[in-house]
Enzyme design. Sequence first.
Site, PDB file in Angstrom:
ATOM      1  CB  SER A   1      -0.898   0.011   1.244  1.00 30.64           C
ATOM      2  OG  SER A   1      -1.563   1.253   1.381  1.00 30.64           O
TER       3      SER A   1
ATOM      4  CE1 TYR B   1      -4.654  -2.950   4.105  1.00 31.45           C
ATOM      5  CE2 TYR B   1      -3.703  -0.772   3.762  1.00 31.45           C
ATOM      6  CZ  TYR B   1      -4.154  -1.973   3.253  1.00 31.45           C
ATOM      7  OH  TYR B   1      -4.114  -2.201   1.892  1.00 31.45           O
TER       8      TYR B   1
END
Length: 271
Positions: free
Chosen positions: A163, A176
């Site tokens: 990400s 996350y």
Amino acid sequence: MTTTASPTTPSAPATSPSARQPAIALITGGSRGLGRSAALHVARSGDDVILTYRSQASEAQAVVAEIEALGRRAVALPLDVAATATFADFAARVRGVLASHWQRERFDFLVNNAGSGAHAGFMETTEEQFDQMVAIHLKGTFFLTQQLLPLMNDGGRILNVSSGLTRFALPGYAAYAAMKGGVEVLTRYLAKELGARGIAVNTLAPGAIETDFGGGAVRDNAQINGFIAGQTALGRVGLPDDIGGAVAALLQPGTGWVNAQRIEASGGMFV
């Protein structure tokens, strides 16, 4: 004067899809979102796909049908990437479909894509949310790869999806992003340890993409979408095909020397 002839460099092998045997890519979470786009782009590049889904069998079969309509082969298998106890059975199923659908013993590319998000401030993040992120993104990637490596061809590729949030920080994504940071470190270790087998391992880090990930906020919330577009050099939010195309490109024959790298596909977000 005596001259010494230079060694002749062999011609590069043909790399067009029609000139080589189709590779087989295993893409986790390939029934929707970025995984679906990746599966379709890989098929359009001339390769076959084993895709996984967690619960939506109909969505997965629809992707299989789309791939078959492109003239390529595909199989969908159920998999919960958080359930490590099922990985040995899953690997056995992969071995089975390789034999039955392709008459092969091994596949070529592994794309660790499946995942889910958790949006909560640091002080509000629960231990249950944290453990879920560990299980899905870090532990799952680690042990699924471990189970599948005996079924991978030497000279293959592993692509771990991370990400943009490991480079830039936005409130609410600490758990996350921490897991994705772990995946990026794991990528480098895999590249080092699998080099003897000629397997290249890289990280692909998407920026914000218009999907249903995280409840679809980037796609459906005009204020969030506009903010991200305004912070992106290319002036818009990413689309699934932006990432699917990047996945397929990183699996092409000409990119095999790219190894142990983090490649961000964010359109220039927060530069």
